[in-house]
Write an enzyme that holds these catalytic residues in place. Sequence first.
Site, short mmCIF file in Angstrom:
data_model
loop_
_atom_site.label_atom_id
_atom_site.label_comp_id
_atom_site.label_asym_id
_atom_site.label_seq_id
_atom_site.Cartn_x
_atom_site.Cartn_y
_atom_site.Cartn_z
N LYS A 183 -6.53 -8.25 -5.81
CA LYS A 183 -6.18 -7.49 -7.02
C LYS A 183 -4.81 -6.88 -6.80
O LYS A 183 -4.65 -5.90 -6.08
CB LYS A 183 -7.22 -6.40 -7.26
CG LYS A 183 -7.38 -5.98 -8.71
CD LYS A 183 -6.18 -5.30 -9.32
CE LYS A 183 -6.08 -3.83 -8.97
NZ LYS A 183 -4.86 -3.22 -9.58
N GLU A 257 -5.09 0.97 4.60
CA GLU A 257 -3.68 1.24 4.95
C GLU A 257 -3.16 2.19 3.90
O GLU A 257 -2.97 1.80 2.75
CB GLU A 257 -2.87 -0.05 4.92
CG GLU A 257 -3.33 -1.13 5.89
CD GLU A 257 -2.86 -0.90 7.31
OE1 GLU A 257 -2.10 0.06 7.56
OE2 GLU A 257 -3.25 -1.68 8.18
N CYS A 291 5.56 3.10 2.58
CA CYS A 291 4.53 3.94 3.20
C CYS A 291 5.01 4.51 4.52
O CYS A 291 4.67 5.63 4.88
CB CYS A 291 3.26 3.14 3.39
SG CYS A 291 3.56 1.57 4.20
N GLU A 388 3.84 13.09 0.21
CA GLU A 388 4.55 11.82 0.16
C GLU A 388 5.26 11.74 -1.20
O GLU A 388 4.61 11.78 -2.24
CB GLU A 388 3.53 10.68 0.30
CG GLU A 388 4.16 9.34 0.45
CD GLU A 388 3.12 8.23 0.55
OE1 GLU A 388 2.11 8.28 -0.17
OE2 GLU A 388 3.34 7.30 1.34
#
Length: 477
Positions: A183, A257, A291, A388
């Site tokens: 997906k 992750e 990331c 983040e």
Amino acid sequence: MALAYAPSIETTPVRIAPRYDHFIGGAWVPSSGGATFATVNPATEEELAQVAAGTAEDVGRAVAAAREAYEKHWRPMRPADRAKYVYRIARAITERSRELAVLETMDGGKPIKESRDFDVVQAAAHFFYYAGWSDKLRYALHGAGDPAPVGVVGSIIPWNFPLLMAAWKIAPAIACGNTIVLKPAETTPLTALLLAEICAEADLPPGVVNVVTGDGRTGAALVAHPDVNKIAFTGSTEVGKIIQKTVAGTRKRMTLELGGKAANIVFADAPLDQAVEGVVNGIYFNQGHVCCAGSRLLVQESVHDEVVEKLKARIETLRLGDPLDKNTDIGAINSSAQHAKIAELVESGVAEGAVLHQQSCALPERGWFHRASFFTGVSQSHRIAREEIFGPVLSIMTFRTADEAIEKANNTPYGLSAGVWTDKGAKSMYVAQRLQAGVVWCSTFNQFDPSSPFGGYRESGFGREGGVAGLRPYLTV
Ligand code: NAP
Ligand code: MG
């Protein structure tokens, strides 16, 4: 005297269909509900295509196709024959690399030089690397004999490296004899669909790789499907936690992750010009939609002012604009939602008292763009030091001793990556061994290789992708 700047636009033509269906069981299948959504080019805000909105029924069909392919074709196949298909996909990616790069840049906004020289190259490298493992799995897990595949894998990926994340998921999964339902992210489905086309052209048996497009609901349906044996997720820590709750108490395997807030540590003895290049690469690569971005710069107090001056000068030279221009360094922000999130965090930085520095260039009239930015005067309690941002925004803090740098670097719920810049090898080792991060780069940043494992500590997730370690989640001992 300033040199005149001549744009150099990548002109490789790509075919974009007005509408895309799911790729299920080797065929293109419309959504059971008939619904579609738009994917846009974030640099122009123009619609590129309508894409099938995956329902739970579509997910069910894809999982059934993957199950059938697993039982009938893929698991029974000789590993050396499976490898040939994986190699074929790898070669097709290199053959169609320019087209993939242009499509990636149009759908996601990243500079063409990055999609061309990084994303597509790394995607092919992952297929080549894992193809080589297909018939050597006996040697992958020491002392474990002949491992077996896990079954049907459900993979959900984010929008920052759409093709590369698809490769990170598909290559090890199928090389180990599993089949997969992927997906892609809602804003960047097109290269995963082109990869599906490549799989079909490589004559991969129908159902080994399936792509179901959609939003978070489609992803949630895949996670909840009872006939999926393993979930491989890359995305935010927030969604990772939701997925963990869904999977808890089932027999599904899972790797996550997730996000990061990496420290890039610059000691006074480092070659500062090189370190500044590493800092720039660490935070502005892919507009900071990374990331493992080096989003917290920890600089030794005695060289703080010098590093800041160098950084101010350097960001003025970054070219922001059309992602298809081969000279562009800073492309478009992936979506208006991400653009708003970055803007809100930048406002919070100013409101909390940090000092904002930005490149002074004009922004294009259309599209979502954000100037390369950094904050000085940041304290560890500021939101811009803790959360983040996932944009081209760096937070700079100082330290005096190595131990203080280590303590500050580890003061985060995340633990995906870190960087260390010093002229002293022993100091690199001392610091690297004490950083709680999955990857620590010394005197470099953002280096990747398919043979090298990647993954997080703590809220950055668990499980490793890449290398021999990346085979383990896809094998049963
Ligand atoms: P996200 O919002 O978590 O989305 C990731 C994927 O999950 C997308 O395909 C998304 O669909 C889907 N999704 C959303 N809600 C879901 C649910 N309830 N159940 C199942 N799937 C669901 O993350 P993102 O904003 O796309 O990506 C940015 C994040 O990814 C950052 O935090 C970044 O650090 C992380 N990331 C980590 C790594 C790594 O290797 N550790 C690599 C790249 C990115 P939609 O597209 O519709 O939202
Ligand atoms: Mg798009």
